[in-house]
Structure formats: structure tokens, C-alpha cells
Design an enzyme around this catalytic site. Sequence first.
Site, PDB file in Angstrom:
ATOM      1  N   GLY A   1       8.251 -91.412  14.118  1.00 18.76           N
ATOM      2  CA  GLY A   1       8.086 -90.439  12.603  1.00 18.76           C
ATOM      3  C   GLY A   1       7.657 -91.123  11.214  1.00 18.76           C
ATOM      4  CB  CYS A   2       9.674 -94.464  10.066  1.00 13.59           C
ATOM      5  SG  CYS A   2      10.945 -93.776   9.848  1.00 13.59           S
ATOM      6  CB  THR A   3       5.200 -95.919  12.798  1.00 16.20           C
ATOM      7  OG1 THR A   3       5.814 -96.016  13.333  1.00 16.20           O
ATOM      8  CG2 THR A   3       3.298 -96.112  12.893  1.00 16.20           C
TER       9      THR A   3
ATOM     10  CB  ALA B   1       4.444 -96.164   6.802  1.00 16.71           C
TER      11      ALA B   1
END
Length: 164
Positions: free
Chosen positions: A48-50, A53
Site C-alpha cells: 500500500g505504501c509503495t 508513494a
Amino acid sequence: MGREAVKVGDKVPDFELNRQDGGIFRLYDLLKKKNVVLYFYPKDRTPGCTKQACEFRDQYETFKEQGAEVVGVSSDSVDSHKRFERIYHLPFILLSDKDGQLRSLFGVPRKLGILPGRVTYIIDKKGVVRYIFNSMTKPLEHVSTAISVLQELEKEEELKHQEV
């Protein structure tokens, strides 16, 4: 007793943290020139964070056109941020909040009491929080929501200038 969470309309607290390039980032130095999209995320290189970003990266020109700078914050180390930036060619600032002090200063909630939350703050040049988006499960909506809020802020600015 813990500090109350930062809310819309609050003057944001100033802070200094280490950037991924080893320099020191100070919020109010940037606010003199730009609106800031400050986003807290759980961890470098998780799915999710990738995704989030990379979406901020892909829309980065749009943020610049809106007179805004994107700043990502997690408790990962400066080295972890450097790798994250290099692998995904991230054009924005990543800050290392090692001990979670900034997260608690802003009152960013934890999911299920353990996972660091995913919260985005839109801060205008006067240091006022104009919008907060809190969603663990919709990483991409943080980006699209931030863009539409910045477009609204720009319209407000234009109206103010017309009234003068």
C-alpha cells in the site's frame, strides 16, 4: 496526558527531522514558499505504501503546478528511505520519524492500536491545516484528494486577489 490531535483549522506545529539525503528538514522553512502535503504512512516498500508513494510520484508535477510540496513521513530509517527513493525514483522529501515523536505531535492514530496510521495533512503557506484525509485502506485516494483540496485553495487565493 497526550497532546490533542492536530485538526483542520489548527496552526500546525513546526518541526525538524532528518531527510533521506541526510539534511535537516524544517517545516516552516518550506511553508514560507509553498503549501505542503504532509503524509504519514506505515512503512517503506510495503504494498500500500509503495502504491501511494508511486502515485504521489506520478502526480508530482501536478502538485508543483499547484504550488505545493509533497513530504512523506514514516518511522523508517534514513537508509531505508534512501533505498525506497532510489528503487521507485521518488522526487519528494522523505522524513525519518524514528521514535514516532512527530506522529504523536500530530496525533496520527494507530490502526488496531499497533499499526502506524496513514494520514495526509494539507497545510497552507500560513501554516494552517486546511484538510486531513485519514484512510488506511485507500492509499491512492490520499493523492487524488490532496490534489482537489489544493485546487480549491488556489481558487480561494484567486478570489481574494480579485476582491482587492
